[in-house]
Design a protein around this motif. Sequence first.
Motif, mmCIF file in Angstrom:
data_model
loop_
_atom_site.group_PDB
_atom_site.id
_atom_site.type_symbol
_atom_site.label_atom_id
_atom_site.label_comp_id
_atom_site.label_asym_id
_atom_site.label_seq_id
_atom_site.Cartn_x
_atom_site.Cartn_y
_atom_site.Cartn_z
ATOM 1 N N LEU A 73 -3.180 -8.595 11.367
ATOM 2 C CA LEU A 73 -2.748 -9.419 10.244
ATOM 3 C C LEU A 73 -3.254 -8.847 8.922
ATOM 4 N N ALA A 74 -4.540 -8.502 8.881
ATOM 5 C CA ALA A 74 -5.112 -7.976 7.641
ATOM 6 C C ALA A 74 -4.487 -6.642 7.263
ATOM 7 N N ALA A 75 -4.319 -5.751 8.236
ATOM 8 C CA ALA A 75 -3.771 -4.428 7.946
ATOM 9 C C ALA A 75 -2.352 -4.513 7.400
ATOM 10 N N ILE A 76 -1.545 -5.382 7.968
ATOM 11 C CA ILE A 76 -0.149 -5.493 7.543
ATOM 12 C C ILE A 76 -0.039 -6.155 6.173
ATOM 13 N N LEU A 77 -0.875 -7.148 5.917
ATOM 14 C CA LEU A 77 -0.777 -7.870 4.648
ATOM 15 C C LEU A 77 -1.360 -7.077 3.482
ATOM 16 N N VAL A 78 -2.517 -6.456 3.669
ATOM 17 C CA VAL A 78 -3.195 -5.824 2.526
ATOM 18 C C VAL A 78 -3.496 -4.348 2.728
ATOM 19 N N GLY A 79 -3.122 -3.762 3.857
ATOM 20 C CA GLY A 79 -3.346 -2.343 4.082
ATOM 21 C C GLY A 79 -4.471 -2.098 5.068
ATOM 22 N N PRO A 80 -4.439 -0.972 5.790
ATOM 23 C CA PRO A 80 -5.437 -0.731 6.839
ATOM 24 C C PRO A 80 -6.859 -0.559 6.315
ATOM 25 N N THR A 117 -8.834 -2.725 16.194
ATOM 26 C CA THR A 117 -7.624 -3.540 16.032
ATOM 27 C C THR A 117 -6.783 -3.063 14.851
ATOM 28 N N VAL A 118 -7.430 -2.690 13.755
ATOM 29 C CA VAL A 118 -6.681 -2.224 12.580
ATOM 30 C C VAL A 118 -5.985 -0.902 12.864
ATOM 31 N N VAL A 119 -6.716 0.048 13.436
ATOM 32 C CA VAL A 119 -6.141 1.372 13.689
ATOM 33 C C VAL A 119 -4.978 1.282 14.671
ATOM 34 N N VAL A 120 -5.196 0.604 15.792
ATOM 35 C CA VAL A 120 -4.143 0.492 16.811
ATOM 36 C C VAL A 120 -2.950 -0.281 16.267
ATOM 37 N N ALA A 121 -3.211 -1.413 15.645
ATOM 38 C CA ALA A 121 -2.117 -2.260 15.164
ATOM 39 C C ALA A 121 -1.319 -1.575 14.071
ATOM 40 N N TYR A 122 -1.993 -0.980 13.103
ATOM 41 C CA TYR A 122 -1.242 -0.420 11.983
ATOM 42 C C TYR A 122 -0.479 0.841 12.390
ATOM 43 N N ARG A 205 6.764 -13.931 -0.869
ATOM 44 C CA ARG A 205 6.381 -12.839 -1.763
ATOM 45 C C ARG A 205 6.364 -11.511 -1.014
ATOM 46 N N PRO A 206 7.539 -10.958 -0.691
ATOM 47 C CA PRO A 206 7.558 -9.689 0.052
ATOM 48 C C PRO A 206 6.915 -8.546 -0.715
ATOM 49 N N ASP A 207 6.890 -8.645 -2.029
ATOM 50 C CA ASP A 207 6.299 -7.576 -2.837
ATOM 51 C C ASP A 207 4.791 -7.473 -2.658
ATOM 52 N N LEU A 208 4.167 -8.533 -2.125
ATOM 53 C CA LEU A 208 2.722 -8.526 -1.943
ATOM 54 C C LEU A 208 2.295 -8.085 -0.548
ATOM 55 N N VAL A 209 3.236 -7.901 0.353
ATOM 56 C CA VAL A 209 2.912 -7.504 1.730
ATOM 57 C C VAL A 209 2.876 -5.983 1.807
ATOM 58 N N TYR A 210 1.703 -5.441 2.072
ATOM 59 C CA TYR A 210 1.545 -3.987 2.094
ATOM 60 C C TYR A 210 2.501 -3.336 3.088
ATOM 61 N N GLY A 211 2.614 -3.911 4.266
ATOM 62 C CA GLY A 211 3.458 -3.322 5.294
ATOM 63 C C GLY A 211 4.943 -3.433 5.030
ATOM 64 N N ALA A 212 5.338 -4.221 4.031
ATOM 65 C CA ALA A 212 6.760 -4.385 3.710
ATOM 66 C C ALA A 212 7.179 -3.547 2.515
ATOM 67 N N ARG A 213 6.270 -2.755 1.970
ATOM 68 C CA ARG A 213 6.617 -1.940 0.812
ATOM 69 C C ARG A 213 7.593 -0.840 1.196
#
Length: 344
Positions: A73-80, A117-122, A205-213
């Motif tokens: 969740l954290a990696a996708i929302l704000v970056g790994p 979790t961050v490395v594998v998930a992202y 706010r899709p512009d704020l989701v790191y993984g959606a850029r």
Amino acid sequence: MHVPDGFINAPVSAAAGVVAAGAVAAGLRGARRELDERTAPLAGLVAAFIFAVQMLNFPVAAGTSGHLLGGALAAILVGPWTGVLCIAVVLLMQGILFADGGLTALGVNITVMGVVTVVVAYALFRGLVLLLPRTRRSVTVASFAAALVSVPAAAAVFTLIYAIGGTTDVPVSKVLTAMVGVHVLIGVGEAVITMLTVGAVVAVRPDLVYGARGLTAPLKLRVDGELVDAAPAAPAAAPAAGGSPKKLWIGGVVTALVLAGFVSFYASASPDGLEKVAADQGIDKNVEEHAAADSPLADYGVKGIEAPRLSGGLAGAIGVGATLAVGTGAFWVVRRRKTATLEA
């Protein structure tokens, strides 16, 4: 999956601490590239939200519960890089204030619950986003798969650490089978929570989701029989795509407070996956009392308040506030250092 003191011996715990410290140091550098004036406040909110949702243990099998780990969740929302820092802040607050997760095992917990979790998930998330159609739905689908896989991956890495430095003599094969088996089920809950949260933020706010850029593909025009990229249109002046994400931040804080201060009272009281496996397999024989066991907030209750609902709710609200303050402060400093470096 909070590892207590006594599960892993001192040398391996120290080595994991070095790995965790290196990951946090790398995260501090990497977060400068991920954070800007709009997403820095969101990172503190993500840490506070993960703290709140981790209080909501959900049943996964007879006598066993699970809770969000939050790395995906954290990696996708704000970056790994920032995601590793978010989980580190949450684990630090839980260990110091609430006696949840051993202090000597803090490095193990950050490594397992944060880095792995961050490395594998992202990595899985980015791969799926590249393969799937470039749509918002693809982001939510990829977030589900990434979160699902990240939890048993973390369980497997814990087993590896136990195999190297476990303080009890239990066959590693039994620990691995039990840990991965129950955490596959917990991963389903993690995946649902991650998908719903990412989907909700992407919708607002899709512009704020790191993984959606970068999801919007350039418009193609046919010129002389060839497809070429059209000139980018001028950015719209829609308030949802610019300025301060104040409404999202306020809504997120209120949601976190409600979850930690009220909904957590109804969480499952069954032991989580690691606790259950530890008790069943006997790897908890050498568990040590937490150094912060006498904390006024130990075990997620306010000492001196007899009413369980009020005690737990107040402790949860304090935890959300503390995590939000520490996380926001840390990310503000990271952002300021980036600004100072650019100006220099």
